[in-house]
Design a protein around this motif. Structure first.
Motif, PDB file in Angstrom:
ATOM      1  N   HIS A 350       1.034  -3.504   7.454  1.00 50.00           N
ATOM      2  CA  HIS A 350       0.376  -3.900   6.049  1.00 50.00           C
ATOM      3  C   HIS A 350      -0.319  -5.053   6.823  1.00 50.00           C
ATOM      4  O   HIS A 350       0.151  -5.814   7.379  1.00 50.00           O
ATOM      5  N   ILE A 351      -1.419  -5.870   6.050  1.00 52.25           N
ATOM      6  CA  ILE A 351      -2.443  -6.858   5.953  1.00 52.25           C
ATOM      7  C   ILE A 351      -2.429  -7.194   4.893  1.00 52.25           C
ATOM      8  O   ILE A 351      -2.984  -7.106   3.554  1.00 52.25           O
ATOM      9  N   PHE A 352      -1.820  -8.331   4.820  1.00 58.71           N
ATOM     10  CA  PHE A 352      -2.203  -9.439   3.368  1.00 58.71           C
ATOM     11  C   PHE A 352      -3.675 -10.373   3.595  1.00 58.71           C
ATOM     12  O   PHE A 352      -3.321 -11.119   4.721  1.00 58.71           O
ATOM     13  N   LEU A 353      -4.159 -10.433   2.657  1.00 56.43           N
ATOM     14  CA  LEU A 353      -5.516 -11.032   2.918  1.00 56.43           C
ATOM     15  C   LEU A 353      -5.825 -11.313   1.112  1.00 56.43           C
ATOM     16  O   LEU A 353      -5.452 -11.545  -0.056  1.00 56.43           O
ATOM     17  N   ALA A 354      -6.149 -13.031   1.589  1.00 56.22           N
ATOM     18  CA  ALA A 354      -6.424 -13.097   0.771  1.00 56.22           C
ATOM     19  C   ALA A 354      -8.108 -14.460   0.649  1.00 56.22           C
ATOM     20  O   ALA A 354      -8.649 -14.336   2.192  1.00 56.22           O
ATOM     21  N   ASN A 355      -9.057 -13.550  -0.381  1.00 55.52           N
ATOM     22  CA  ASN A 355     -10.754 -13.715  -0.457  1.00 55.52           C
ATOM     23  C   ASN A 355     -11.090 -15.091  -1.060  1.00 55.52           C
ATOM     24  O   ASN A 355     -11.839 -14.401  -1.701  1.00 55.52           O
ATOM     25  N   GLY A 356     -10.102 -15.261  -1.472  1.00 51.83           N
ATOM     26  CA  GLY A 356     -10.543 -16.476  -2.822  1.00 51.83           C
ATOM     27  C   GLY A 356     -10.406 -15.593  -4.115  1.00 51.83           C
ATOM     28  O   GLY A 356     -10.945 -16.961  -5.163  1.00 51.83           O
ATOM     29  N   LYS A 357      -9.178 -15.244  -4.557  1.00 54.33           N
ATOM     30  CA  LYS A 357      -9.668 -14.426  -5.572  1.00 54.33           C
ATOM     31  C   LYS A 357      -8.052 -14.228  -5.750  1.00 54.33           C
ATOM     32  O   LYS A 357      -7.210 -15.120  -5.676  1.00 54.33           O
ATOM     33  N   SER A 359      -5.292 -12.098  -6.876  1.00 58.45           N
ATOM     34  CA  SER A 359      -4.283 -11.614  -6.147  1.00 58.45           C
ATOM     35  C   SER A 359      -4.931 -11.742  -4.824  1.00 58.45           C
ATOM     36  O   SER A 359      -5.880 -11.713  -4.206  1.00 58.45           O
ATOM     37  N   ILE A 360      -3.434 -11.214  -4.145  1.00 59.00           N
ATOM     38  CA  ILE A 360      -3.909 -10.171  -2.642  1.00 59.00           C
ATOM     39  C   ILE A 360      -3.672  -9.488  -2.583  1.00 59.00           C
ATOM     40  O   ILE A 360      -3.362  -8.480  -3.240  1.00 59.00           O
ATOM     41  N   ARG A 361      -4.438  -8.975  -1.122  1.00 58.01           N
ATOM     42  CA  ARG A 361      -5.017  -7.933  -1.043  1.00 58.01           C
ATOM     43  C   ARG A 361      -3.713  -7.391   0.086  1.00 58.01           C
ATOM     44  O   ARG A 361      -3.526  -7.825   1.019  1.00 58.01           O
ATOM     45  N   VAL A 362      -2.559  -6.190  -0.556  1.00 58.64           N
ATOM     46  CA  VAL A 362      -2.259  -5.750   0.664  1.00 58.64           C
ATOM     47  C   VAL A 362      -3.068  -4.311   0.734  1.00 58.64           C
ATOM     48  O   VAL A 362      -2.825  -3.436   0.092  1.00 58.64           O
ATOM     49  N   PHE A 363      -3.329  -4.181   2.018  1.00 56.55           N
ATOM     50  CA  PHE A 363      -3.547  -3.358   2.542  1.00 56.55           C
ATOM     51  C   PHE A 363      -3.642  -2.344   3.644  1.00 56.55           C
ATOM     52  O   PHE A 363      -2.398  -3.444   4.918  1.00 56.55           O
ATOM     53  N   ASN A 364      -3.352  -1.342   3.648  1.00 59.72           N
ATOM     54  CA  ASN A 364      -2.834  -0.474   4.711  1.00 59.72           C
ATOM     55  C   ASN A 364      -4.060   0.194   5.567  1.00 59.72           C
ATOM     56  O   ASN A 364      -4.420   0.826   5.078  1.00 59.72           O
ATOM     57  N   TRP A 365      -3.866  -0.626   6.704  1.00 58.66           N
ATOM     58  CA  TRP A 365      -4.848  -0.243   8.047  1.00 58.66           C
ATOM     59  C   TRP A 365      -4.430   0.885   8.279  1.00 58.66           C
ATOM     60  O   TRP A 365      -5.337   1.213   8.960  1.00 58.66           O
ATOM     61  N   ARG A 366      -3.808   1.218   8.735  1.00 61.53           N
ATOM     62  CA  ARG A 366      -3.801   2.910   8.911  1.00 61.53           C
ATOM     63  C   ARG A 366      -4.186   4.284   7.732  1.00 61.53           C
ATOM     64  O   ARG A 366      -4.908   4.488   8.175  1.00 61.53           O
ATOM     65  N   THR A 367      -3.621   4.088   7.072  1.00 58.75           N
ATOM     66  CA  THR A 367      -4.181   5.057   5.632  1.00 58.75           C
ATOM     67  C   THR A 367      -5.728   4.330   5.558  1.00 58.75           C
ATOM     68  O   THR A 367      -6.452   5.229   4.032  1.00 58.75           O
ATOM     69  N   GLY A 368      -5.984   3.153   4.920  1.00 58.31           N
ATOM     70  CA  GLY A 368      -7.205   2.511   4.058  1.00 58.31           C
ATOM     71  C   GLY A 368      -6.777   2.558   2.999  1.00 58.31           C
ATOM     72  O   GLY A 368      -7.330   2.378   1.856  1.00 58.31           O
ATOM     73  N   THR A 369      -5.563   2.313   2.327  1.00 54.77           N
ATOM     74  CA  THR A 369      -5.172   2.317   1.181  1.00 54.77           C
ATOM     75  C   THR A 369      -4.753   1.085   0.888  1.00 54.77           C
ATOM     76  O   THR A 369      -4.406   0.164   1.672  1.00 54.77           O
ATOM     77  N   MET A 370      -5.054   0.375  -0.494  1.00 57.06           N
ATOM     78  CA  MET A 370      -4.802  -0.515  -0.916  1.00 57.06           C
ATOM     79  C   MET A 370      -4.390  -0.899  -2.260  1.00 57.06           C
ATOM     80  O   MET A 370      -4.286  -0.470  -2.880  1.00 57.06           O
ATOM     81  N   ARG A 371      -3.218  -2.106  -2.296  1.00 55.78           N
ATOM     82  CA  ARG A 371      -2.643  -2.634  -3.651  1.00 55.78           C
ATOM     83  C   ARG A 371      -3.361  -3.917  -3.956  1.00 55.78           C
ATOM     84  O   ARG A 371      -3.363  -5.048  -2.375  1.00 55.78           O
ATOM     85  N   ARG A 372      -3.102  -4.410  -5.049  1.00 56.23           N
ATOM     86  CA  ARG A 372      -3.052  -5.648  -5.071  1.00 56.23           C
ATOM     87  C   ARG A 372      -1.532  -6.123  -5.810  1.00 56.23           C
ATOM     88  O   ARG A 372      -0.610  -5.975  -6.484  1.00 56.23           O
ATOM     89  N   LEU A 373      -1.658  -7.881  -5.472  1.00 59.25           N
ATOM     90  CA  LEU A 373      -0.136  -8.551  -6.036  1.00 59.25           C
ATOM     91  C   LEU A 373      -0.553  -9.743  -6.061  1.00 59.25           C
ATOM     92  O   LEU A 373      -1.549 -10.370  -6.468  1.00 59.25           O
ATOM     93  N   THR A 374       0.182 -10.254  -7.185  1.00 66.15           N
ATOM     94  CA  THR A 374      -0.632 -10.653  -8.285  1.00 66.15           C
ATOM     95  C   THR A 374      -0.246 -12.494  -7.819  1.00 66.15           C
ATOM     96  O   THR A 374       0.947 -12.768  -7.692  1.00 66.15           O
TER      97      THR A 374
END
Length: 521
Positions: A350-357, A359-374
């Motif tokens: 998993h990769i935790f992504l911050a892009n100025g929004k 919520s934090i994006r929790v991205f599974n880089w193997r499967t390409g699925t993404m979830r949002r963490l408030t």
């Protein structure tokens, strides 16, 4: 509702304008209206909250209402089923796992005394209680004349890089400046401190003391410099032909330096010889974040894309691309040029992504699925950076409505909200680094408009800390499945362009150079 979002967008752009080196007269006028816009926004939010909730609200209660009301007014019921399903699915998985574990214990125990299963909720409750009682002392380190863009730490030393072109070394126990490393002709954008064993290898090659430690810095002057920590001497300078916007160190084999440029290029440099081993056009825009994790390297760009690389020693080109996910998959499309930034922190798959929004994006880089963490209760929150300490995810959150800045803590790997740490005068946090003291206490450093050291006080100290630990129950929701931005965030991006024409021109001015696109100005 439309005026609320317009005001939020104006405040977002004003906060970015305030981080510029200098302002034009027109920009200065816009910045001077910040408090007026915030007052108007607070007034609108109170009106939208309903007359029954505005009676007898004074002082702190009124401030609390201003912070809370936006979440109530802008929350969309369309999200409820997704969250509910996520919770039910999570509960089913927990029950199934617990049942399977109990069966396994029965089989192993044969009818003897049953073994007690560890209770994850009890562990979380204990961790939450510890952080709710945490006390920190804050100390401001003054010396930089511009925005602090990057920070690092070695033992009792803090290293900071600034847009003022300098790298400074600070002695934490005395809060004093120890070294001023001048040599870059452009703003310093990134720092790294290689592990001690790799420092010994380079020190031996340079005939220096085996105890010498090194600092690597990257700058918009297209140079990467390697400095000695003891004397502040620049022992090596690498010219990259592109403005350096990020870098990391690969602690594998003989060691490599990986740099990212403002044009999306990745370059790999041999640690001992500083020879260029590889150049690849990895992204379509500036590479704003790089992280190594064993033999893997993760890169993220302003364009919202994420790449995963495998390090192959002995190959003509050390980096082999494993995955390349575009913004449509990562959910990190940018809001506007002024706030287009991406920071990442990797953990396993998993990769935790911050892009100025918000919520934090929790991205599974193997499967390409993404979830949002408030990470904020409404779209008025801005997440500038995300990092990890043992067992905890740390994310900054800047509230455009009130100007309040907090660090939100989440347990790992569950990503459950623990606590928020804040101080009354805490400035916006753009970079973060953490390490443990010999006694096991936490010591952090944050940068932005100011360089601040956070030192955890022992639990038996009666002295009150400089940081308030509080909980916002609105951040307790579980990870929500998503294939992109939330409806609120999407609507925030789709504001009426005609009515926001002046603000759009501000964004163009703010993003006029690669540096302004890559680091909030």
């Amino acid at each position: 509702m439309g005026e609320v979002r317009k005001l939020q967008k104006k405040l977002r752009q004003i906060d970015n304008l305030e981080l510029k080196v200098s302002l034009t007269p027109e920009e200065a006028v816009k910045v001077s209206k910040k408090e007026e816009l915030r007052s108007r926004l607070a007034e609108l939010l109170l009106q939208l909250s309903g007359p029954q909730q505005t009676h007898c609200i004074v002082g702190e209660e009124e401030d609390k209402m201003k912070r809370q009301v936006e979440n109530r007014t802008e929350h969309h019921t369309d999200h409820t089923p997704a969250v509910k399903l996520a919770r039910e699915d999570h509960q089913e998985k927990e029950d199934k796992t617990k049942s399977e574990a109990e069966e396994e214990i029965k089989e192993r125990g044969g009818g003897g005394q049953s073994q007690k299963l560890p209770d994850p909720d009890a562990e979380f409750t204990s961790l939450k209680a510890l952080w709710e009682k945490a006390k920190f002392r804050l100390r401001i380190l003054k010396g930089h004349s511009d925005i602090i863009t990057c920070v690092a730490a070695v033992d009792n030393l803090v290293i900071s890089g600034s847009r003022d072109t300098t790298v400074k070394v600070w002695h934490v126990p005395t809060a004093t400046e120890q070294r001023n490393l001048g040599g870059h002709s452009g703003g310093v954008t990134c720092l790294n401190t290689p592990p001690a064993e790799y420092c010994r290898k380079l020190a031996s090659a340079l005939h220096l003391s085996e105890k010498e430690r090194f600092i690597i810095s990257g700058s918009t002057d297209c140079c990467v410099r390697i400095w000695t920590l003891s004397s502040g001497q620049c022992v090596k300078s690498i010219y990259t032909f592109n403005a350096v916007t990020s870098l990391c160190f690969i602690a594998e084999w003989e060691g490599y330096i990986v740099t990212g440029s403002d044009a999306g290029k990745l370059q790999v440099w041999d640690w001992l010889s500083q020879e260029n081993r590889q150049s690849v056009n990895a992204h379509l825009d500036a590479v704003t974040t790089l992280q190594s994790q064993g033999p893997l390297v993760f890169s993220g760009s302003t364009d919202g894309s994420v790449c995963v690389w495998e390090v192959c020693d002995g190959a003509a080109e050390p980096l082999n691309q494993l995955q390349h996910w575009r913004s449509e998959v990562t959910g990190c499309s940018r809001v506007d040029e002024a706030t287009a930034r991406l920071r990442l922190s990797a953990r396993g798959d998993h990769i935790f992504l911050a892009n100025g929004k918000s919520s934090i994006r929790v991205f599974n880089w193997r499967t390409g699925t993404m979830r949002r963490l408030t990470n904020h209760s409404s779209t008025a929150g801005v997440t500038d950076c995300v990092n990890q300490i043992p067992g905890v995810l740390v994310a900054s959150c800047f509230d455009l409505t009130s100007g309040e800045n907090t660090l939100n803590l989440f347990s790992l790997p569950q990503c459950r909200y623990l606590v928020s740490l804040t101080s009354s005068d805490l400035p916006r946090i753009l970079c973060f680094a953490a390490w443990l003291t010999p006694s096991g206490g936490h010591r952090w450093v944050t940068g932005g408009r100011e360089l601040t050291v956070w030192e955890q006080l022992p639990g038996n100290v009666k002295k009150r800390g400089d940081v308030n630990a509080r909980r916002d129950s609105r951040l307790d929701s579980l990870l929500a499945e998503s294939d992109g931005d939330s409806q609120e965030e999407s609507e925030d991006e789709d504001e009426d362009e005609d009515s926001m024409a002046n603000d759009a021109s501000d964004a163009e001015e703010v993003s006029g150079s690669s540096w302004l696109r890559c680091v909030l100005q």
